[in-house]
Write a protein that holds these residues in place. Structure first.
Motif, PDB file in Angstrom:
ATOM      1  N   GLU A  14     100.675  16.281-119.990  1.00  0.00           N
ATOM      2  CA  GLU A  14     101.236  15.408-118.966  1.00  0.00           C
ATOM      3  C   GLU A  14     100.158  14.673-118.177  1.00  0.00           C
ATOM      4  OE1 GLU A  14     100.859  19.419-116.925  1.00  0.00           O
ATOM      5  OE2 GLU A  14     102.087  18.871-118.628  1.00  0.00           O
ATOM      6  N   ASP A  15      98.912  15.154-118.247  1.00  0.00           N
ATOM      7  CA  ASP A  15      97.817  14.467-117.563  1.00  0.00           C
ATOM      8  C   ASP A  15      97.347  13.290-118.403  1.00  0.00           C
ATOM      9  OD1 ASP A  15      97.914  16.307-115.559  1.00  0.00           O
ATOM     10  OD2 ASP A  15      96.312  17.563-116.384  1.00  0.00           O
ATOM     11  N   ILE A  16      97.258  12.129-117.788  1.00  0.00           N
ATOM     12  CA  ILE A  16      96.770  10.943-118.473  1.00  0.00           C
ATOM     13  C   ILE A  16      95.281  10.840-118.202  1.00  0.00           C
ATOM     14  CG2 ILE A  16      96.888   8.435-118.609  1.00  0.00           C
ATOM     15  CD1 ILE A  16      99.771   8.618-117.715  1.00  0.00           C
ATOM     16  N   GLU A  17      94.515  10.665-119.247  1.00  0.00           N
ATOM     17  CA  GLU A  17      93.080  10.570-119.086  1.00  0.00           C
ATOM     18  C   GLU A  17      92.733   9.191-118.545  1.00  0.00           C
ATOM     19  OE1 GLU A  17      89.058  10.897-121.747  1.00  0.00           O
ATOM     20  OE2 GLU A  17      90.901  11.816-122.465  1.00  0.00           O
ATOM     21  N   THR A  18      92.177   9.157-117.347  1.00  0.00           N
ATOM     22  CA  THR A  18      91.834   7.886-116.719  1.00  0.00           C
ATOM     23  C   THR A  18      90.350   7.631-116.746  1.00  0.00           C
ATOM     24  OG1 THR A  18      91.724   8.968-114.569  1.00  0.00           O
ATOM     25  CG2 THR A  18      93.830   7.953-115.189  1.00  0.00           C
ATOM     26  N   GLY A  23      92.986   4.806-120.991  1.00  0.00           N
ATOM     27  CA  GLY A  23      93.705   5.681-120.070  1.00  0.00           C
ATOM     28  C   GLY A  23      94.127   4.957-118.806  1.00  0.00           C
ATOM     29  N   LEU A  24      93.263   4.077-118.300  1.00  0.00           N
ATOM     30  CA  LEU A  24      93.617   3.295-117.114  1.00  0.00           C
ATOM     31  C   LEU A  24      94.753   2.322-117.410  1.00  0.00           C
ATOM     32  CD1 LEU A  24      90.073   2.542-115.677  1.00  0.00           C
ATOM     33  CD2 LEU A  24      91.814   4.024-114.692  1.00  0.00           C
ATOM     34  N   ALA A  27      97.958   4.289-117.527  1.00  0.00           N
ATOM     35  CA  ALA A  27      98.388   4.680-116.183  1.00  0.00           C
ATOM     36  C   ALA A  27      98.984   3.496-115.448  1.00  0.00           C
ATOM     37  CB  ALA A  27      97.209   5.265-115.410  1.00  0.00           C
ATOM     38  N   GLU A  28      98.447   2.301-115.680  1.00  0.00           N
ATOM     39  CA  GLU A  28      98.958   1.105-115.043  1.00  0.00           C
ATOM     40  C   GLU A  28     100.358   0.773-115.546  1.00  0.00           C
ATOM     41  OE1 GLU A  28      97.785  -3.426-115.501  1.00  0.00           O
ATOM     42  OE2 GLU A  28      96.253  -2.295-114.423  1.00  0.00           O
ATOM     43  N   LYS A  29     100.591   0.962-116.833  1.00  0.00           N
ATOM     44  CA  LYS A  29     101.915   0.690-117.397  1.00  0.00           C
ATOM     45  C   LYS A  29     102.925   1.732-116.943  1.00  0.00           C
ATOM     46  CE  LYS A  29     100.278  -1.648-121.536  1.00  0.00           C
ATOM     47  NZ  LYS A  29     100.157  -1.577-122.991  1.00  0.00           N
ATOM     48  N   ALA A  30     102.470   2.944-116.683  1.00  0.00           N
ATOM     49  CA  ALA A  30     103.384   4.008-116.281  1.00  0.00           C
ATOM     50  C   ALA A  30     103.917   3.792-114.867  1.00  0.00           C
ATOM     51  CB  ALA A  30     102.683   5.364-116.362  1.00  0.00           C
TER      52      ALA A  30
END
Length: 99
Positions: A14-18, A23-24, A27-30
């Motif tokens: 569940e952790d997104i690697e940023t 990964g960034l 996270a931006e799309k999420a």
């Protein structure tokens, strides 16, 4: 159970690697972009009425400065002598609020 502290650590699914660019971007799309600066209300400009108050007479009594009061040389308010913080010059004092 033995633990190998030298082995690389694994992150959960569940952790997104940023740490990387991919990964960034993920996270931006999420996260959806929400513009919370506009509350939807239309604000009308407030016009101050230009009333002519030159014919009005104030109903108050003016009391001159007493012997135990001073005028602050910064804010120009008349205050009690117990509020003197420092002396700025001859008959010039600074109040506690301005010091």
């Amino acid at each position: 159970m033995a633990t190998d502290y030298d082995a690389p650590r694994r992150r959960g699914d569940e952790d997104i690697e940023t740490d990387s660019l991919e990964g960034l971007k993920a996270a931006e799309k999420a996260e959806p972009d929400v513009d919370d600066t506009d509350d939807g209300e239309i604000v009308e400009p407030y016009d101050v009425p230009m009333a002519d108050l030159s014919g009005e007479e104030l109903s108050g009594t003016v009391i001159p400065r007493q012997a135990d009061e001073f005028t602050c040389s910064v804010c120009f308010l008349v205050q009690h002598r117990s509020r003197i913080a420092e002396k700025a010059g001859d008959n010039e004092y600074i109040c506690v609020d301005c010091a």
